[in-house]
Design a protein around this motif. Structure first.
Motif: not given
Lengths: 259, 271
Positions: A32-37, A44-50, A129-131
């Motif tokens: 699902r992540l790959d589909a979103c990307l 997600f680039s240049r964002k701080a992710i936890v 993405i959230a959905q």
């Protein structure tokens, strides 16, 4: 003789970040992540992710592998949460604890959580993405713009007694009784008191300089609007004991009689 | 239906113990069965004010911890057969009280008495919160001066938050008892007047007890003022307050003596 300073400055601060919460099965989540990307590659680039892996129940080695897979997709991981703090080592991102979810507003102004830090395109992508990644709530960020703080007002139907503290970061506070000496009312928005204010009232606690304070009778110990405050000693005699409203004007609190 | 009444104030020295004894005796005089309970563990005083200090064997802590039976610890008043005292321990401290222990004692008292009057210690810590924990009615004692009124305000907040009745979503019945009221000083602006206090605390007024030497005299001989000098002004004020607690409509007498009025006139003339 001057010596070079040996001091470096440290300060504890907290910042809003996006927390990704992958769920099991992990292969499906990556799909699902790959589909979103594919849809919005730069999201997600240049964002701080936890990464919060508490839903995955992974052991130490699989976490390491999982982190590697995410990094390979261009997700910059600033921290890891939901794992045993004892796992901290050089090849894992720093482990964070005590994270707090940021309350999601119900009003339409809040829309997608984190809306205020995102551009319109990003907001749409984030929404999607959230959905898709969904599986419940997506982690949110705190709106940095004070104007975005507009949740429902908090109505207090009784007196606020000495020693009590009312804190409502996301909107107005309306107190139907009085605010006693030694009590605090703190609001992100404006404060309306239909009784006497004898305690401390702070409006615009997150810097909203348009917030105001209204009360039926002013006997306050302290008033603050948008971070600027005024103690009882500074309150002019002609407004004391009167129905007033207070607002910020050129970084000073201006108190005007209502009647 | 038995009533659990807590006499509380936040601030010390405002007259909680005196008021507990006087209200307890007044309720007992109206043929109700009354137990007064001293929660001031470590600084017990109620036994002295009730004149029972030489008869204390067991105390609240002993009963709460199951070391003594309730009937062994209760001391019957020598003057009023309906009035009993459950004393506090002087040698222990407030940490010896547990919520479960207090609940057991209160439940047992509930079966035997019409009124259980709990004398709270000063402060907002364990002793005070346990004294109010199981109450249905609170008498908030305040003197007409700012620090006492602010402390009472704090206590009212706790009554609405930390008691069992409040936690279950009910509403604690609260009454204000204004003690050591000096009409003359209030008229001269040296004390808060009744309206000021009522405006700040916004709870119904149960009574105003005038400042009087009769109160001190009664305490010193170990007799509740309502028994000691039944016709004195403070004694009548306490008796009226007790009747109001039982639901009677008694007109409120706001003390205003002629001396106060004269002083005010002279004061004005001098200015």
């Amino acid at each position: 003789m001057t010596r070079p300073s040996t001091h470096i400055r440290f300060r504890g601060r907290s910042f809003p970040v996006l927390a990704l919460e992958p769920d099991a099965p992990i292969a499906g989540w990556f799909e699902r992540l790959d589909a979103c990307l594919e849809h919005s590659p730069a999201f997600f680039s240049r964002k701080a992710i936890v990464i919060d892996v508490s839903r995955l129940g992974l052991d130490r080695d699989s976490v390491s592998e999982f982190v590697e897979q995410l990094s390979g997709r261009g997700v910059r991981i600033m921290g890891l949460t939901g794992v045993d703090p004892g796992w901290a080592c050089d090849d894992l991102p720093p482990i964070l604890t005590n994270g707090r979810a940021i309350a999601s507003g119900e009003g339409p102004a809040e829309g997608v959580e984190g809306a205020a830090t995102l551009t319109l395109d990003e907001r749409a992508a984030f929404d999607e993405i959230a959905q898709t990644l969904g599986g419940g709530q997506a982690g949110g960020t705190e709106p940095a713009d004070p104007a975005a703080r507009s949740a429902a007002p908090l109505v207090v139907e009784t007196a606020v007694r000495s020693g009590q503290s009312i804190f409502h970061p996301d909107g107005d506070v309306i107190v139907i009784g009085s605010v006693s000496s030694g009590a605090d009312v703190i609001a992100g928005g404006s404060v309306h008191v239909y009784g006497t204010v004898r305690g401390r009232v702070m409006a615009g606690a997150y810097g909203d300089s348009r917030a105001r304070i209204f009360c039926r009778r002013l006997e306050a110990e302290l008033l603050a609007v948008g971070g600027f405050y005024m103690t009882a000693d500074e309150i002019r005699d002609e407004v004391r004991g009167r129905a007033v409203h207070a607002r910020l004007e050129d970084e000073t609190i201006e108190i005007t009689k209502l009647d | 239906m038995p009533k659990i009444l807590v006499v509380t104030s936040g601030k010390g020295g405002v007259g909680k113990t005196t008021s507990t004894a006087a209200l307890g005796a007044a309720l007992a005089q109206s043929n109700q069965k009354v137990a007064v309970v001293d929660f001031d563990v470590g600084l017990r005083n109620l036994d002295l004010v009730m004149g029972a200090e030489r008869r204390v064997v067991y105390d609240l802590i002993n009963v709460a911890q199951g070391d003594a039976k309730l009937h062994q610890a209760l001391i019957r008043d020598k003057r009023l057969e309906n009035l009993y005292l459950l004393p506090a321990s002087q040698t222990r401290d407030k940490d010896a009280l547990t919520e479960e222990g207090v609940r057991r004692v209160i439940d047992e008292l509930r079966e035997r008495f019409d009124w259980i009057v709990c004398d709270s210690p000063a402060g907002i810590e364990r002793g005070a919160t346990l004294a109010m924990r199981f109450a249905d009615v609170a008498v908030v004692v305040a003197n007409p001066e700012v620090s006492s009124v602010r402390d009472s305000d704090r206590i009212i907040g706790l009554l609405d938050a930390k008691t069992e009745i409040a936690e279950k979503g009910g509403r604690m019945e609260k009454h204000l008892l204004l003690t050591r009221y000096d009409a003359g000083r209030a008229a001269r602006g040296e004390m808060l007047n009744v309206d000021d206090v009522l405006e700040i605390l916004s709870i119904p007024l149960l009574g105003i007890i005038p400042e009087s030497e009769d109160v001190l005299r009664a305490s010193n001989v170990g007799t509740p003022v309502t028994i000691h000098s039944g016709t004195s002004a403070p004694s009548r004020a306490y008796a009226d307050a007790a009747r109001r607690l039982c639901g009677a409509q008694v007109p409120m007498d706001i003390p205003s003596d002629k001396k106060g009025l004269l002083v005010r006139l002279f004061g004005r003339r001098a200015a």
